[in-house]
Design an enzyme around this catalytic site. Structure first.
Site, PDB file in Angstrom:
ATOM      1  N   TYR A  38       0.852  -1.191   0.000  1.00 13.83           N
ATOM      2  CA  TYR A  38       0.000   0.000   0.000  1.00 13.83           C
ATOM      3  C   TYR A  38       0.882   1.233   0.000  1.00 13.83           C
ATOM      4  CZ  TYR A  38      -3.375   3.552   1.360  1.00 13.83           C
ATOM      5  OH  TYR A  38      -4.158   4.677   1.381  1.00 13.83           O
ATOM      6  N   THR A 212      -4.320   1.961   5.635  1.00 17.02           N
ATOM      7  CA  THR A 212      -4.372   1.369   4.290  1.00 17.02           C
ATOM      8  C   THR A 212      -5.713   1.553   3.597  1.00 17.02           C
ATOM      9  OG1 THR A 212      -5.023  -0.774   5.218  1.00 17.02           O
ATOM     10  CG2 THR A 212      -2.663  -0.390   4.890  1.00 17.02           C
ATOM     11  N   LYS A 213      -6.602   2.364   4.163  1.00 14.55           N
ATOM     12  CA  LYS A 213      -7.927   2.511   3.572  1.00 14.55           C
ATOM     13  C   LYS A 213      -7.919   3.544   2.441  1.00 14.55           C
ATOM     14  CE  LYS A 213      -9.974  -0.517   6.176  1.00 14.55           C
ATOM     15  NZ  LYS A 213      -8.865  -1.077   6.909  1.00 14.55           N
ATOM     16  N   SER A 214      -9.039   3.603   1.696  1.00 12.46           N
ATOM     17  CA  SER A 214      -9.066   4.453   0.505  1.00 12.46           C
ATOM     18  C   SER A 214      -9.014   5.935   0.840  1.00 12.46           C
ATOM     19  CB  SER A 214     -10.292   4.136  -0.355  1.00 12.46           C
ATOM     20  OG  SER A 214     -11.484   4.282   0.383  1.00 12.46           O
TER      21      SER A 214
END
Length: 409
Positions: A38, A212-214
């Site tokens: 990521y 690690t999220k959008s």
């Protein structure tokens, strides 16, 4: 003799890795660095937003948080959004606000991060697992009703990898049995299914802004709802149960305040909200980029034997949070290690959680209880996936996977 055999095996392994690395580099000459799992896209816009907060008097929950909440609620199509410190905290207070507590049961899935069930257990309730769909990893709505007892009070579905569970089926079950639904939408900010988005068919939906999220602020989350009374209760629960925040007192002047319920320290601060706000401007373009990269992965993987990809069900707008593959024959760990030796940041999201020590001791679960979740847990590999990934890096990951699989036969 045994020692010699071990040396030969080690030499063979290292030779295989060197051969795979050489093959990979030959096919991806443009790649000059490892491919991380990521990579965030934070930069100048976020720094300027933080500087704006630093110029003001309130670093904790204040107007910047309120601005983010308004914009996030608008984006996900809900009337109310409350920023919190994590999706785990969001799940916890959503369940508490809905009256879930000791002696209650909550139906959920073992194919998720442990936080889903830990939030249930923090209320004093008991998670009750049901198995998942074999082709998606999502909770199998057809199995939920059999798990319902006189103590069941809620369902917590998880929208795994970014694909929504069958919320229309779950809503029908909840209505028949007078149950609450809280969605774990940590993977599914952008997604929808059958015309419904998270929160449309539930009491509340919970989101994650983990690293690690959008969209990310390192740690953070939100809970959304259309119910104004529930939103009011959630606002109390996220900050100690007190009636006035520091921002309220700074804005309104001195006032006495009260503590009206047992609450927690889950409130989002202005710095986190400032980091998140600029990302809302590009959330759809980043999502589109991930969809294009996912399509490229799927097209390239068609020629790689022994690899399967979770099915995307009809009517689904996939949020594409993770790109996950399944590899059988007991080779998953060897393939993960082989990819990482080649500089490819492969991860596992997730092993089934019911064999973990805590759940075995508290819930008496065991291996064999949920075979579909266990199979997926044994086979899962999450490949590098984010909006900054280059198409050529997708090709490099696939070629690395092909090389490692050939060596692992």
């Amino acid at each position: 003799m045994v020692a010699a055999a071990n040396v030969d095996a080690a030499n063979s392994h290292h030779h295989g890795v060197r051969k795979a690395r050489a093959s990979l580099m030959a096919t991806t000459k443009r790649r000059t660095r490892p491919i991380p799992f990521y990579q965030h896209g934070l930069g100048r816009a976020e720094l300027e937003a933080i500087a704006g907060v630093f110029a003001g008097p309130i670093l904790t929950t204040g107007e910047t948080v309120a601005q983010f909440e308004r914009r996030f609620a608008e984006y996900v199509g809900r009337r109310h959004a409350l920023g919190v410190m994590s999706c785990t905290g969001a799940l916890h207070i959503a369940l508490i606000a809905l009256g879930i507590g000791p002696g209650d049961e909550v139906v959920t899935t073992p194919m998720t991060f442990v936080a889903t069930s830990l939030a249930i257990m923090e209320t004093g309730a008991t998670p009750v697992f049901v198995d998942v769909e074999a082709d998606t990893g999502n909770i199998d709505a057809e199995r939920v009703e059999a798990a319902i007892t006189e103590r069941t009070r809620a369902i917590v579905p998880v929208h795994l990898y970014g694909q929504m569970a069958d919320m229309r089926a779950l809503r029908a079950i909840a209505d028949r049995h007078h149950l609450r639904i809280v969605e774990d939408a940590a993977h599914c900010i952008e997604g929808s299914r059958d015309g419904a988005r998270p929160g449309d068919l539930s009491d509340a939906a919970c989101y994650s802004f983990y690293a690690t999220k959008s969209i990310t602020c390192g740690e953070g989350g939100a809970v959304v709802t259309d119910d104004p009374e529930l939103a009011k209760t959630l606002g109390l629960l996220r900050l100690h149960g007190v009636t006035k925040t520091a921002h309220d007192r700074e804005r309104e002047g001195f006032q006495h305040w009260d503590t009206v319920t047992l609450g927690w320290k889950y409130n989002m601060d202005n710095i986190q909200a400032a980091i998140l706000l600029p990302q809302l401007d590009r959330i759809n373009s980043d999502w589109q980029r991930r969809m294009e990269l996912a399509a490229r992965y799927e097209e390239r993987l068609r020629t790689v034997p022994h690899v399967s990809v979770p099915t995307t069900r009809p009517g689904v707008e996939h949020a594409r949070h993770l790109f996950t593959i399944w590899i059988g024959d007991g080779r998953r760990d060897a393939v993960v290690n082989g990819l990482r030796e080649l500089g490819v940041g492969a991860m596992v999201n997730y092993d089934a959680i019911h064999p973990h020590t805590l759940f075995r001791e508290r819930l008496r679960t065991k291996i064999g209880d949920f075979p579909r979740a266990e199979r997926i847990g044994r086979e899962t590999i999450s490949l590098p996936f984010h909006a900054r990934l280059e198409p050529e890096e997708v090709d490099g990951v696939v070629e690395a996977l092909r090389s490692v699989l050939e060596e692992a036969r």
